[in-house]
Motif scaffolding. Structure first.
Motif, PDB file in Angstrom:
ATOM      1  N   ARG A 136       0.631  -1.072   0.072  1.00 13.75           N
ATOM      2  CA  ARG A 136       0.067   0.098  -0.160  1.00 13.75           C
ATOM      3  C   ARG A 136       0.669   1.199   0.072  1.00 13.75           C
ATOM      4  O   ARG A 136       0.823   2.028   0.907  1.00 13.75           O
ATOM      5  CB  ARG A 136      -0.916   0.052   1.251  1.00 13.75           C
ATOM      6  CG  ARG A 136      -2.141  -1.027   1.054  1.00 13.75           C
ATOM      7  CD  ARG A 136      -3.020  -0.741   0.210  1.00 13.75           C
ATOM      8  NE  ARG A 136      -3.528   0.466  -0.053  1.00 13.75           N
ATOM      9  CZ  ARG A 136      -4.800   0.799   0.457  1.00 13.75           C
ATOM     10  NH1 ARG A 136      -5.274  -0.005   1.059  1.00 13.75           N
ATOM     11  NH2 ARG A 136      -5.116   1.946   0.386  1.00 13.75           N
ATOM     12  N   ASP A 171       0.630   3.785  -1.344  1.00 10.52           N
ATOM     13  CA  ASP A 171      -0.199   4.999  -1.690  1.00 10.52           C
ATOM     14  C   ASP A 171      -0.748   5.683  -0.257  1.00 10.52           C
ATOM     15  O   ASP A 171      -1.114   6.625  -0.028  1.00 10.52           O
ATOM     16  CB  ASP A 171      -1.595   4.537  -2.254  1.00 10.52           C
ATOM     17  CG  ASP A 171      -2.312   3.577  -1.874  1.00 10.52           C
ATOM     18  OD1 ASP A 171      -1.800   2.443  -1.429  1.00 10.52           O
ATOM     19  OD2 ASP A 171      -3.603   3.750  -1.406  1.00 10.52           O
ATOM     20  N   LEU A 172      -0.389   4.752   0.759  1.00  9.44           N
ATOM     21  CA  LEU A 172      -0.787   5.351   2.021  1.00  9.44           C
ATOM     22  C   LEU A 172       0.299   5.936   3.166  1.00  9.44           C
ATOM     23  O   LEU A 172       0.418   6.008   4.025  1.00  9.44           O
ATOM     24  CB  LEU A 172      -1.252   4.058   3.099  1.00  9.44           C
ATOM     25  CG  LEU A 172      -2.714   3.697   2.547  1.00  9.44           C
ATOM     26  CD1 LEU A 172      -3.266   2.286   3.328  1.00  9.44           C
ATOM     27  CD2 LEU A 172      -3.586   4.686   2.567  1.00  9.44           C
ATOM     28  N   GLU A 177      -5.281   2.451   7.150  1.00 10.03           N
ATOM     29  CA  GLU A 177      -5.870   3.840   6.659  1.00 10.03           C
ATOM     30  C   GLU A 177      -6.900   4.236   7.516  1.00 10.03           C
ATOM     31  O   GLU A 177      -7.550   3.602   8.267  1.00 10.03           O
ATOM     32  CB  GLU A 177      -6.637   3.552   5.216  1.00 10.03           C
ATOM     33  CG  GLU A 177      -7.345   4.603   4.471  1.00 10.03           C
ATOM     34  CD  GLU A 177      -7.464   4.132   3.143  1.00 10.03           C
ATOM     35  OE1 GLU A 177      -7.837   5.038   2.414  1.00 10.03           O
ATOM     36  OE2 GLU A 177      -7.712   3.000   2.856  1.00 10.03           O
ATOM     37  N   SER A 225       2.886   8.074   9.294  1.00 13.41           N
ATOM     38  CA  SER A 225       3.084   7.426   7.905  1.00 13.41           C
ATOM     39  C   SER A 225       3.813   8.478   6.785  1.00 13.41           C
ATOM     40  O   SER A 225       4.077   8.247   5.921  1.00 13.41           O
ATOM     41  CB  SER A 225       2.012   7.072   7.575  1.00 13.41           C
ATOM     42  OG  SER A 225       0.989   7.933   6.980  1.00 13.41           O
ATOM     43  N   GLY A 248      -3.712  10.426   6.486  1.00 13.44           N
ATOM     44  CA  GLY A 248      -4.430   9.533   6.413  1.00 13.44           C
ATOM     45  C   GLY A 248      -4.031   8.102   6.506  1.00 13.44           C
ATOM     46  O   GLY A 248      -4.831   7.177   6.157  1.00 13.44           O
ATOM     47  N   SER A 249      -3.062   7.905   7.378  1.00 12.67           N
ATOM     48  CA  SER A 249      -2.749   6.733   7.738  1.00 12.67           C
ATOM     49  C   SER A 249      -1.811   6.532   8.926  1.00 12.67           C
ATOM     50  O   SER A 249      -1.274   7.550   9.156  1.00 12.67           O
ATOM     51  CB  SER A 249      -2.083   5.838   6.661  1.00 12.67           C
ATOM     52  OG  SER A 249      -0.926   6.662   6.007  1.00 12.67           O
TER      53      SER A 249
END
Length: 184
Positions: free
Chosen positions: A18, A20-21, A43, A153, A157-158
């Motif tokens: 992931r 994108d996270l 997430e 992160s 959002g994560s």
């Protein structure tokens, strides 16, 4: 991958599945860090990124969260930066431990704009993974000894799930006894 007991109501995924996270500097660092594939990522709602709200919303224990703060001080016209990671139940000892380690007269938290600009990470999501080269990563001994931790992160959002051992193995990591002081 580790079976994370601190994830509360969240579903943990492998960070390498992931990308994108995570923020780009974090992704770049994890490509070459040993043990990076054992990191979990969850997430979350970006509005719940602040530690207390995150823990309450997702039933993750506050004592298993670590906060990363970035600080700076000047000496002989040179600005010295560092990141400090302490348990969420404590506060970073900026005025004594960090100031001494940086060998400066006064150490202060970076403002949000400067922190974002220098780290390439979102304010409220800054993590010790992927910080600028040469910055010391100061870890309270309780962080280094933790079996499981929730940290930022690089995004709001994560969150990442890591071990204290992994964090203590980061480049420029230094374990400091008493870096985290009881919150008042």
């Amino acid at each position: 991958m580790t079976s994370w007991t601190i994830a509360g109501s969240l579903t943990v995924e492998r960070v390498d599945e992931r990308p994108d996270l995570i923020a780009e500097p974090v992704s770049a660092a994890l490509r070459w860090l040993r043990g990076g594939s054992d990191i979990g990522v969850v997430e979350i709602d970006p509005d719940l990124a602040d530690t207390a709200e995150f823990c309450a919303a997702y039933s993750s224990p506050l004592e298993a969260s670590a906060n990363c703060v970035v600080v700076a001080g000047k000496r002989s016209g040179e600005t010295r930066y560092a990141a400090a990671l302490v348990l969420a139940t404590t506060r970073a000892d900026v005025n004594t431990a960090i100031r001494r380690r940086l060998d400066v007269r006064k150490a202060s938290f970076l403002g949000s704009e400067e922190a974002v600009e220098l780290t390439g990470m979102a304010y409220g999501g800054i993590t010790p993974i992927g910080l600028p080269e040469g910055w010391p990563v100061l870890l309270d001994s309780a962080v280094a000894g933790a079996a499981e931790l929730v940290v930022g992160s690089g995004l709001r959002g994560s969150k990442l799930l890591v071990t204290g051992e992994f964090l203590a193995g980061l480049p420029n990591a230094e374990v400091i006894e008493g870096l985290g002081k009881p919150a008042s």
